[in-house]
Motif scaffolding. Structure first.
Motif, PDB file in Angstrom:
ATOM      1  N   PRO A 120       0.822  -1.217   0.000  1.00  0.00           N
ATOM      2  CA  PRO A 120       0.000   0.000   0.000  1.00  0.00           C
ATOM      3  C   PRO A 120       0.854   1.264   0.000  1.00  0.00           C
ATOM      4  CG  PRO A 120      -0.329  -1.292   2.034  1.00  0.00           C
ATOM      5  CD  PRO A 120       0.570  -2.079   1.167  1.00  0.00           C
ATOM      6  N   GLU A 121       1.956   1.244   0.739  1.00  0.00           N
ATOM      7  CA  GLU A 121       2.838   2.412   0.776  1.00  0.00           C
ATOM      8  C   GLU A 121       4.270   1.942   0.992  1.00  0.00           C
ATOM      9  OE1 GLU A 121       1.475   3.305   5.373  1.00  0.00           O
ATOM     10  OE2 GLU A 121       0.588   4.439   3.725  1.00  0.00           O
ATOM     11  N   SER A 122       5.181   2.910   1.073  1.00  0.00           N
ATOM     12  CA  SER A 122       6.594   2.558   1.244  1.00  0.00           C
ATOM     13  C   SER A 122       6.750   1.568   2.397  1.00  0.00           C
ATOM     14  CB  SER A 122       7.409   3.808   1.538  1.00  0.00           C
ATOM     15  OG  SER A 122       7.303   4.672   0.448  1.00  0.00           O
ATOM     16  N   TYR A 123       7.607   0.613   2.207  1.00  0.00           N
ATOM     17  CA  TYR A 123       7.744  -0.467   3.179  1.00  0.00           C
ATOM     18  C   TYR A 123       9.167  -0.482   3.718  1.00  0.00           C
ATOM     19  CZ  TYR A 123       9.528  -2.361  -1.157  1.00  0.00           C
ATOM     20  OH  TYR A 123      10.223  -2.512  -2.323  1.00  0.00           O
ATOM     21  N   VAL A 124       9.302  -1.116   4.854  1.00  0.00           N
ATOM     22  CA  VAL A 124      10.607  -1.126   5.509  1.00  0.00           C
ATOM     23  C   VAL A 124      11.213  -2.519   5.402  1.00  0.00           C
ATOM     24  CG1 VAL A 124      11.748  -0.869   7.755  1.00  0.00           C
ATOM     25  CG2 VAL A 124       9.970   0.751   7.069  1.00  0.00           C
ATOM     26  N   VAL A 125      12.478  -2.580   4.994  1.00  0.00           N
ATOM     27  CA  VAL A 125      13.127  -3.887   4.916  1.00  0.00           C
ATOM     28  C   VAL A 125      14.346  -3.910   5.851  1.00  0.00           C
ATOM     29  CG1 VAL A 125      12.430  -4.536   2.591  1.00  0.00           C
ATOM     30  CG2 VAL A 125      14.458  -3.136   2.896  1.00  0.00           C
TER      31      VAL A 125
ATOM     32  N   PHE B 276      34.054 -10.087   9.301  1.00  0.00           N
ATOM     33  CA  PHE B 276      33.635 -10.405  10.665  1.00  0.00           C
ATOM     34  C   PHE B 276      32.465  -9.560  11.143  1.00  0.00           C
ATOM     35  CE2 PHE B 276      38.161 -11.413  10.428  1.00  0.00           C
ATOM     36  CZ  PHE B 276      38.095 -12.774  10.707  1.00  0.00           C
ATOM     37  N   PHE B 277      32.450  -8.294  10.714  1.00  0.00           N
ATOM     38  CA  PHE B 277      31.487  -7.366  11.274  1.00  0.00           C
ATOM     39  C   PHE B 277      30.336  -7.109  10.316  1.00  0.00           C
ATOM     40  CE2 PHE B 277      30.298  -2.837  12.122  1.00  0.00           C
ATOM     41  CZ  PHE B 277      29.609  -3.087  13.297  1.00  0.00           C
ATOM     42  N   VAL B 278      29.148  -7.503  10.708  1.00  0.00           N
ATOM     43  CA  VAL B 278      27.971  -7.260   9.881  1.00  0.00           C
ATOM     44  C   VAL B 278      27.008  -6.360  10.654  1.00  0.00           C
ATOM     45  CG1 VAL B 278      25.990  -8.304   8.723  1.00  0.00           C
ATOM     46  CG2 VAL B 278      28.190  -9.489   8.734  1.00  0.00           C
ATOM     47  N   GLN B 279      26.662  -5.228  10.075  1.00  0.00           N
ATOM     48  CA  GLN B 279      25.747  -4.307  10.757  1.00  0.00           C
ATOM     49  C   GLN B 279      24.339  -4.482  10.198  1.00  0.00           C
ATOM     50  OE1 GLN B 279      26.189  -0.121   9.883  1.00  0.00           O
ATOM     51  NE2 GLN B 279      25.970   0.397  12.038  1.00  0.00           N
ATOM     52  N   GLU B 280      23.383  -4.637  11.105  1.00  0.00           N
ATOM     53  CA  GLU B 280      22.005  -4.776  10.645  1.00  0.00           C
ATOM     54  C   GLU B 280      21.282  -3.447  10.776  1.00  0.00           C
ATOM     55  OE1 GLU B 280      19.893  -7.995  12.401  1.00  0.00           O
ATOM     56  OE2 GLU B 280      20.801  -9.395  11.002  1.00  0.00           O
ATOM     57  N   GLY B 281      20.360  -3.196   9.862  1.00  0.00           N
ATOM     58  CA  GLY B 281      19.626  -1.944   9.947  1.00  0.00           C
ATOM     59  C   GLY B 281      18.328  -2.059   9.176  1.00  0.00           C
ATOM     60  N   PHE B 282      17.596  -0.966   9.096  1.00  0.00           N
ATOM     61  CA  PHE B 282      16.331  -0.943   8.379  1.00  0.00           C
ATOM     62  C   PHE B 282      16.360   0.148   7.319  1.00  0.00           C
ATOM     63  CE2 PHE B 282      15.447  -2.906  12.427  1.00  0.00           C
ATOM     64  CZ  PHE B 282      14.647  -3.987  12.061  1.00  0.00           C
ATOM     65  N   GLN B 283      15.707  -0.117   6.203  1.00  0.00           N
ATOM     66  CA  GLN B 283      15.690   0.857   5.123  1.00  0.00           C
ATOM     67  C   GLN B 283      14.269   0.978   4.575  1.00  0.00           C
ATOM     68  OE1 GLN B 283      17.619  -0.136   1.298  1.00  0.00           O
ATOM     69  NE2 GLN B 283      19.078   1.489   1.806  1.00  0.00           N
ATOM     70  N   LYS B 284      13.847   2.242   4.335  1.00  0.00           N
ATOM     71  CA  LYS B 284      12.518   2.480   3.769  1.00  0.00           C
ATOM     72  C   LYS B 284      12.628   2.420   2.244  1.00  0.00           C
ATOM     73  CE  LYS B 284       8.668   5.635   4.302  1.00  0.00           C
ATOM     74  NZ  LYS B 284       8.260   6.999   4.508  1.00  0.00           N
ATOM     75  N   ARG B 285      11.750   1.670   1.620  1.00  0.00           N
ATOM     76  CA  ARG B 285      11.829   1.538   0.159  1.00  0.00           C
ATOM     77  C   ARG B 285      10.505   1.841  -0.535  1.00  0.00           C
ATOM     78  NH1 ARG B 285      15.640  -3.744  -0.545  1.00  0.00           N
ATOM     79  NH2 ARG B 285      17.458  -2.795   0.411  1.00  0.00           N
ATOM     80  N   HIS B 286      10.607   2.446  -1.728  1.00  0.00           N
ATOM     81  CA  HIS B 286       9.424   2.692  -2.561  1.00  0.00           C
ATOM     82  C   HIS B 286       9.188   1.532  -3.529  1.00  0.00           C
ATOM     83  CE1 HIS B 286       9.704   6.603  -0.936  1.00  0.00           C
ATOM     84  NE2 HIS B 286      10.551   7.112  -1.792  1.00  0.00           N
ATOM     85  N   GLY B 287      10.275   0.848  -3.852  1.00  0.00           N
ATOM     86  CA  GLY B 287      10.147  -0.239  -4.815  1.00  0.00           C
ATOM     87  C   GLY B 287      11.487  -0.880  -5.060  1.00  0.00           C
ATOM     88  N   GLU B 288      11.482  -2.021  -5.715  1.00  0.00           N
ATOM     89  CA  GLU B 288      12.735  -2.667  -6.090  1.00  0.00           C
ATOM     90  C   GLU B 288      12.439  -3.729  -7.153  1.00  0.00           C
ATOM     91  OE1 GLU B 288      14.234  -5.055  -2.581  1.00  0.00           O
ATOM     92  OE2 GLU B 288      12.359  -4.248  -1.788  1.00  0.00           O
ATOM     93  N   ALA B 289      13.467  -4.128  -7.860  1.00  0.00           N
ATOM     94  CA  ALA B 289      13.326  -5.208  -8.840  1.00  0.00           C
ATOM     95  C   ALA B 289      14.402  -6.224  -8.519  1.00  0.00           C
ATOM     96  CB  ALA B 289      13.496  -4.655 -10.246  1.00  0.00           C
TER      97      ALA B 289
END
Ligand SMILES: [Zn+2]
Length: 258
Positions: free
Chosen positions: A100-105, A114-127
């Motif tokens: 319905p609207e921008s979604y968070v992934v 060794f170091f992996v940072q996790e986070g969240f990103q707002k997206r309008h779309g992707e392919a």
């Protein structure tokens, strides 16, 4: 059977276009009004084929409607208006997922092994490279409503899909020896470097700075510019315009006034 797909698509092209689809088309996708009459007729045929063949999925509780289906299909099909042979038509496209609207992934940034940072990103779309296109419905409508701002989510994500299917930017990276592809590779590669240089010098650019992310984003961004700001692109980047005109087999500068 060989050629069956093309035969079926050519039959669907001739189907009458329903009145309610027609109202949605002209209301939500004002770009269509600027197309020459023959192209408008062809677009309606392509939309019919698209809606017969392609699968949509509503996400996060979104209920799919004809308005959603037609608005997305119309814009995806504008990119294909130059195609004459329907033996191939977004054949690798598996599904269109609509939020319905921008979604968070949730994303993972790997800084080193060794170091992996996790986070969240707002997206309008992707392919995705395996044929799924994901779109936020509110952004789809926003992108369609202004046809001169060079921002159109559906053009952007379906350009990625075409890139995946035709290997448009792979050819730039690989510099294929074929003479036709060589000029494509040379022009697109040079224009990409010109954008990076201009942004480095803090210069204003017609091509959106997001195109500097990588070659795939560059191709998606110049597609938006080609369809929505064709005259400026032709003036400022004539060689690039010619290459896109050849790729899409369309000349929007001749009918999209901006
Ligand atoms: Zn992109």
């Amino acid at each position: 059977m060989f050629g069956l797909k093309k035969w079926r698509r050519n039959r669907w092209m001739k189907r009458p276009f329903p009145d309610d689809w027609e109202s949605i088309l002209y209301q939500n996708v004002p770009y269509v009004q600027h197309l020459p009459a023959k192209m408008q007729t062809k677009l309606k045929g392509l939309i019919t084929v698209f809606l017969k063949e392609k699968t949509y999925e509503g996400c996060a509780g979104l209920e799919l409607t004809d308005e959603i289906r037609v608005t997305i299909a119309a814009q995806a099909c504008i990119l294909m208006l130059g195609v004459d042979d329907l033996s191939y038509f977004y054949d690798e496209l598996r599904s269109i997922l609509v939020y319905p609207e921008s979604y968070v992934v949730k994303i993972k940034n790997r800084h080193d092994s060794f170091f992996v940072q996790e986070g969240f990103q707002k997206r309008h779309g992707e392919a995705w490279s395996h044929g799924n296109v994901v779109l936020a419905w509110d952004e789809v409508k926003k992108g369609a409503s202004d046809i001169h701002d060079g921002q159109n989510l559906v053009f952007h994500e379906f350009a990625h899909q075409l890139d995946y299917e035709y290997g448009a930017t792979n050819q730039v990276e690989d510099q294929y020896e074929d003479s036709q592809f060589l000029s494509w590779a040379r022009v697109v590669g040079n224009e990409y470097k010109k954008l990076l240089t201009a942004l480095h010098k803090n210069q204003q650019t017609l091509i959106d700075s997001y195109g500097a992310t990588n070659l795939a984003e560059f191709f998606a961004v110049i597609t938006e510019c080609f369809f929505e700001k064709p005259r400026q692109l032709k003036n400022e980047h004539p060689a690039l315009y010619e290459q896109l005109k050849e790729f899409y087999k369309q000349d929007p500068a001749s009918y999209i006034k901006s």
